[in-house]
Design a protein around this motif. Sequence first.
Motif, PDB file in Angstrom:
ATOM      1  N   LEU A 165      35.547   9.373 -43.344  1.00 51.36           N
ATOM      2  CA  LEU A 165      36.112   9.942 -44.564  1.00 51.36           C
ATOM      3  C   LEU A 165      36.621   8.812 -45.441  1.00 51.36           C
ATOM      4  O   LEU A 165      37.073   7.766 -44.958  1.00 51.36           O
ATOM      5  N   TRP A 166      36.534   9.016 -46.743  1.00 48.02           N
ATOM      6  CA  TRP A 166      37.061   8.022 -47.662  1.00 48.02           C
ATOM      7  C   TRP A 166      38.583   7.982 -47.540  1.00 48.02           C
ATOM      8  O   TRP A 166      39.215   8.991 -47.211  1.00 48.02           O
ATOM      9  N   PRO A 167      39.197   6.831 -47.758  1.00 48.58           N
ATOM     10  CA  PRO A 167      40.657   6.736 -47.599  1.00 48.58           C
ATOM     11  C   PRO A 167      41.431   7.767 -48.405  1.00 48.58           C
ATOM     12  O   PRO A 167      42.484   8.252 -47.959  1.00 48.58           O
ATOM     13  N   ASP A 168      40.925   8.131 -49.600  1.00 43.67           N
ATOM     14  CA  ASP A 168      41.665   9.105 -50.411  1.00 43.67           C
ATOM     15  C   ASP A 168      41.485  10.540 -49.905  1.00 43.67           C
ATOM     16  O   ASP A 168      42.076  11.475 -50.463  1.00 43.67           O
ATOM     17  N   GLU A 169      40.665  10.730 -48.870  1.00 40.00           N
ATOM     18  CA  GLU A 169      40.503  12.063 -48.282  1.00 40.00           C
ATOM     19  C   GLU A 169      41.470  12.304 -47.116  1.00 40.00           C
ATOM     20  O   GLU A 169      41.498  13.401 -46.558  1.00 40.00           O
ATOM     21  N   ILE A 170      42.256  11.309 -46.747  1.00 41.22           N
ATOM     22  CA  ILE A 170      43.236  11.438 -45.666  1.00 41.22           C
ATOM     23  C   ILE A 170      44.581  11.819 -46.274  1.00 41.22           C
ATOM     24  O   ILE A 170      45.114  11.111 -47.144  1.00 41.22           O
ATOM     25  N   ARG A 171      45.119  12.930 -45.821  1.00 41.36           N
ATOM     26  CA  ARG A 171      46.408  13.388 -46.325  1.00 41.36           C
ATOM     27  C   ARG A 171      47.550  12.560 -45.734  1.00 41.36           C
ATOM     28  O   ARG A 171      47.467  12.075 -44.611  1.00 41.36           O
ATOM     29  N   SER A 172      48.620  12.447 -46.498  1.00 43.54           N
ATOM     30  CA  SER A 172      49.799  11.730 -46.024  1.00 43.54           C
ATOM     31  C   SER A 172      50.578  12.615 -45.050  1.00 43.54           C
ATOM     32  O   SER A 172      50.742  13.827 -45.278  1.00 43.54           O
ATOM     33  N   PRO A 173      51.092  12.045 -43.948  1.00 42.87           N
ATOM     34  CA  PRO A 173      51.843  12.861 -42.980  1.00 42.87           C
ATOM     35  C   PRO A 173      53.328  12.969 -43.299  1.00 42.87           C
ATOM     36  O   PRO A 173      54.112  13.412 -42.448  1.00 42.87           O
ATOM     37  N   ASP A 174      53.728  12.572 -44.510  1.00 37.31           N
ATOM     38  CA  ASP A 174      55.164  12.552 -44.817  1.00 37.31           C
ATOM     39  C   ASP A 174      55.808  13.928 -44.683  1.00 37.31           C
ATOM     40  O   ASP A 174      56.936  14.056 -44.204  1.00 37.31           O
ATOM     41  N   GLU A 175      55.114  14.981 -45.111  1.00 44.86           N
ATOM     42  CA  GLU A 175      55.700  16.314 -45.078  1.00 44.86           C
ATOM     43  C   GLU A 175      55.597  16.973 -43.703  1.00 44.86           C
ATOM     44  O   GLU A 175      56.091  18.082 -43.516  1.00 44.86           O
ATOM     45  N   VAL A 176      54.952  16.290 -42.754  1.00 51.92           N
ATOM     46  CA  VAL A 176      54.743  16.886 -41.430  1.00 51.92           C
ATOM     47  C   VAL A 176      55.819  16.448 -40.442  1.00 51.92           C
ATOM     48  O   VAL A 176      56.145  17.166 -39.499  1.00 51.92           O
ATOM     49  N   ALA A 177      56.382  15.274 -40.648  1.00 51.67           N
ATOM     50  CA  ALA A 177      57.377  14.750 -39.711  1.00 51.67           C
ATOM     51  C   ALA A 177      58.593  15.658 -39.668  1.00 51.67           C
ATOM     52  O   ALA A 177      58.983  16.253 -40.688  1.00 51.67           O
TER      53      ALA A 177
END
Length: 362
Positions: A165-177
Motif C-alpha cells: 500500500l502507498w504510505p498515504d493509504e495507511i491510517r494513523s493509529p493516534d485515535e486508536v490508542a
Amino acid sequence: MRSIWNGAISFGLVSIPVKLMNATENHSISFRQIHAADGGRIRYRKVCELEEKEVPNDEIGKGYETEDGSVIPIADEDLATLPLPTAKTIEIVAFVPGTAVDPLQIDAAYYLSANGGPAVKPYTVLREALKRSQKVALAKFALRGRERLGMLRVIDDVIAMHGLLWPDEIRSPDEVAPDGDVTVREAELDLADALMDTLGEVDMDSLHDHYREAVEEMIAAKAQGAELPAPAEGEGGGQVIDLMAALESSVRAAKNAQGGDAGTDRGEHAEVTPIKGRKKTAASKAASKKTAASKTAAGKKAASGTPKKVTATKTATSKTASKAAAGKKATAATKKTAASKTAAKTAAKKTTKASPKKRASA
C-alpha cells in the motif's frame, strides 16, 4: 500455475521478462444467496438503467462518476495512451533492508517466474544479488487499472513480489490508542514475560483453520441427513478483575495445555512464581545444592574413612591373637623341656643306686 500478468523487471539497463502468478490461494467456503422460502437462487443481473434490460459483458465499459453524479466514459484506449512506464514493467526504484518496510503496507503476494530462456541468466543474477545483499527491492508496477508499489524478495530460489500500500493509504493509529495514563507494575510485566516464555514458538505448518473444518463437517452432516455435531463449549471471556490472577492462571493453563513439558524443558516446576522472587529462589536452590553436595562429600569421606579404622582394628586383634598363641606355644614348650629334664634326673638317680647292688653280688 497460471500467470495473471506478463511483463518485465527493469533492473537498471537490464530487462528481465517475467510472468506474474498468485502466490496464495483462498480456502474460504463460499455461500450462495437463496430465497429462504423456497431455496431458489438469488442472482444479480447487469441491467442498463436507461433501457431497463440486461447488458452482456462485451457491451460494458468504464466510467468515472463526478461529484455532481454525471459519468465520464473512459475507454481502454484512453488508459493505453497514458505515459506510464510501469504499464508492462516492474520498475525497481531502490534497494532497502527488509525492516524498512512497514508490515502494515504488505498486501497481496505473487511469484515472479523467468519468461523464456534468455531471461534465466539475468533473473538468476538479480536473485543472487538480493540474497547476498540481504535487502529487498522496492518497485513500481501497474496491475488491474492502477499503479502499485511492490517489494521484491527471495523465497528459496524464486523472486517473490508483495504488493504494498502507498504510505498515504495507511491510517494513523493516534485515535486508536487507549486514553489516560496507566501504571504497569513490574510484577505484571514479569508474569506477562513468563506467559510469553511458556507459550514459546510454534510451527506455522501446524496451524489450521478450525472454523472452516467445522463448517465442512456441518455441511457434510446436512448433506447426509445425519445429526449435526454438538457445538463446542467456548471459554467465557468476561471482565478482568484481577490482572495478576488472570496472568497466573494463563501461565498455568498454557503449561497444562503443553502437557507439563514446558516446565520440564525449562527445568522449572509448573508453578507460577513472580520473577522478582525467582532470583532468590534460584539462590536458595543453589545454596541447598551446595549444602547437599557438602553433606554428600562429608558422608563419602566418613564412609571411606570407616573401613580403614575397622581394618586397622582387625589387624591389631589378629596380631594380639598371634602373639598370645605364640606365648602359649612357648609356655608349652618350656613345660615339656622342664619335664624332660626332671625325668632325666630321676633316671640318673635310679641308675646310681642300682650299680652297687651289682658289685656286691659279684
